[in-house]
Enzyme design. Structure first.
Site, PDB file in Angstrom:
ATOM      1  N   LYS A  66      24.517 -25.923  14.497  1.00 14.88           N
ATOM      2  CA  LYS A  66      24.240 -24.480  14.494  1.00 14.88           C
ATOM      3  C   LYS A  66      25.478 -23.718  14.970  1.00 14.88           C
ATOM      4  CE  LYS A  66      22.148 -24.776  19.077  1.00 14.88           C
ATOM      5  NZ  LYS A  66      20.874 -24.971  19.801  1.00 14.88           N
TER       6      LYS A  66
ATOM      7  N   TYR B  84      48.324  -6.004  33.724  1.00 18.65           N
ATOM      8  CA  TYR B  84      47.486  -4.829  34.002  1.00 18.65           C
ATOM      9  C   TYR B  84      46.884  -4.892  35.398  1.00 18.65           C
ATOM     10  CZ  TYR B  84      47.723  -3.599  29.064  1.00 18.65           C
ATOM     11  OH  TYR B  84      48.156  -3.242  27.818  1.00 18.65           O
TER      12      TYR B  84
HETATM   13  C1  LIG Z   1      20.873 -26.243  20.340  1.00 20.26           C
HETATM   14  C2  LIG Z   1      19.745 -27.182  20.332  1.00 20.26           C
HETATM   15  C3  LIG Z   1      19.953 -28.546  20.611  1.00 20.26           C
HETATM   16  C4  LIG Z   1      21.293 -29.082  21.057  1.00 20.26           C
HETATM   17  O1  LIG Z   1      21.483 -28.768  22.400  1.00 20.26           O
HETATM   18  P1  LIG Z   1      22.772 -29.281  23.221  1.00 20.26           P
HETATM   19  O2  LIG Z   1      22.529 -28.845  24.603  1.00 20.26           O
HETATM   20  O3  LIG Z   1      23.937 -28.586  22.596  1.00 20.26           O
HETATM   21  O4  LIG Z   1      22.825 -30.740  23.026  1.00 20.26           O
HETATM   22  C5  LIG Z   1      18.879 -29.384  20.489  1.00 20.26           C
HETATM   23  N1  LIG Z   1      17.654 -28.930  20.137  1.00 20.26           N
HETATM   24  C6  LIG Z   1      17.425 -27.634  19.882  1.00 20.26           C
HETATM   25  C7  LIG Z   1      16.057 -27.190  19.521  1.00 20.26           C
HETATM   26  C8  LIG Z   1      18.452 -26.713  19.986  1.00 20.26           C
HETATM   27  O5  LIG Z   1      18.210 -25.425  19.740  1.00 20.26           O
END
Ligand SMILES: *Cc1c(COP(=O)(O)O)cnc(C)c1O
Length: 365
Positions: free
Chosen positions: A35, A256
């Protein structure tokens, strides 16, 4: 000459990290979670290193399309399911598996016309209170889904809120087991932290694990374990160069707000990287940074296009010297993205996802 900033995605590191996740849950299949454009690495760029996964989990339908365009014919899971009826048509067309977490998604499925019934992942809200049916409503949802001609197979899913911390997973696991123990279907429970820390507890209860952050080489349970403790390697390097050098005397200030002031003679390098590249502005004096592979410190405020470093430990550095903001220097020295994230009061996830579009990216081994 383009500005000398560059991000590198390391295929071999992705492969190594995927293998680490697999080793932590040896009897499970592995969804590589891609994702948010593979946590900022780029789906197309990360694919070569992750193609050994058993499936890919994501939530943006356009990203699912991009996975199919890479000719990935294996499983793809939509972690948030469908948002509208049109999405179900795309699931049918591209063979996507999708989460079902609310009644409205079941209503939508019931009106969907398809020749090919879907595989769905029925999500339980076992305590995190984001997505899913409560344990009390879970079995009724399962029965409803099971009666739909649009559904071919129901798998069972939940997500842990505290796999990385002292609360652990026991209460949520118990809530899930109590309701699902006699239901048929495959299960998917574990994110990176659960897979790495609780692999033995969940063994035999999770047919699929869902590691994300670990695959990209950042630790899922800081500060208890570093990425190196887990055998994870940085999958992204952000590198730049020194474009100017200033010789300061006691009392000179930098940047800055003049927030940094030299208490004696000090040579500093000006680096072509700023918050508009995705380097966090919250990092302050003392944040680690590599020059020619040697660890030194950021000084003064990060500005939009530049930041400044103390060159004391690297007297031979000058204009053109390599600077590693995070990842791996060309001499092989590592600087975990987690150290930068901690200095900025955030997590590696946020930094990798925030790599700015203006930074050119290459893929290397
Ligand atoms: C993002 C997500 C994961 C992965 O989580 P990590 O902490 O990056 O391993 C697994 N399951 C679901 C439902 C997620 O949304």
């Amino acid at each position: 000459m383009p500005r000398p900033i560059l991000a590198t995605i390391h295929t071999a590191a992705l492969r190594n990290n995927l293998a680490r996740a697999r080793a932590a849950a040896p009897d499970a299949r592995v969804w590589a979670v891609v994702k948010a454009n593979a946590y900022g690495h780029g789906i197309e760029r990360a694919f070569e290193g992750l193609r050994g996964a058993d499936g890919f989990a994501l939530l943006d339908l356009d990203e699912a399309r991009r996975m199919r365009a890479l000719d990935w014919r294996g499983p793809i899971l939509l972690l948030e399911g469908c948002f509208e009826l049109r999405d179900l048509e795309l699931c049918s067309r591209l063979g996507l598996w999708h989460t079902v977490h609310c009644e409205e998604q079941i209503d939508m499925l019931a009106t969907h016309k398809t020749q090919l019934p879907h595989r769905v992942f029925l999500k339980m809200n076992s305590g995190m209170n984001r997505l899913g049916f409560t344990p009390e409503r879970y079995r009724a949802a399962w029965t409803r889904l099971n009666a739909l001609p649009q559904v071919e197979e129901i798998s069972l899913m939940t997500h842990f809120s505290d796999a990385d911390g002292p609360r652990g997973i026991a209460a949520q696991l118990q809530a899930f087991e109590a309701v699902t123990h006699d239901l048929p279907g495959e299960r998917t429970l574990s994110n990176s932290a659960a897979a790495l820390r609780h692999g033995a507890t969940v063994a035999g209860m999770s047919d699929w694990v869902r590691p994300g952050i670990a695959v990209y080489g950042s630790s899922p349970d800081l500060p208890e374990h570093s990425a190196a403790d887990w055998g994870l390697q940085p999958a992204m390097t952000l590198a730049s160069k020194i474009i100017a050098v200033q010789q300061l005397v006691a009392g000179d200030t930098v940047g800055y707000g003049s927030s940094f002031s030299a208490d004696g003679p000090l040579r500093i390098g000006v680096v072509a990287c700023g918050y508009a590249d995705g380097y966090p502005r919250h990092c302050s004096t003392g944040t680690p940074i590599l020059v020619n592979g040697v660890r030194t410190r950021l000084v003064a405020r990060v500005s939009m296009d530049m930041l400044t470093v103390d060159l004391t430990p690297v007297p031979d550095a000058g204009i053109g010297s390599e600077v590693t903001l995070w990842g791996r220097s060309s001499t092989g020295t590592l600087l975990s993205i987690d150290e930068i994230a901690q200095a900025a009061g955030t997590v590696g996830y946020e930094l990798m996802c925030a790599l700015a579009p203006r930074v050119p990216v290459v893929v290397a081994d």
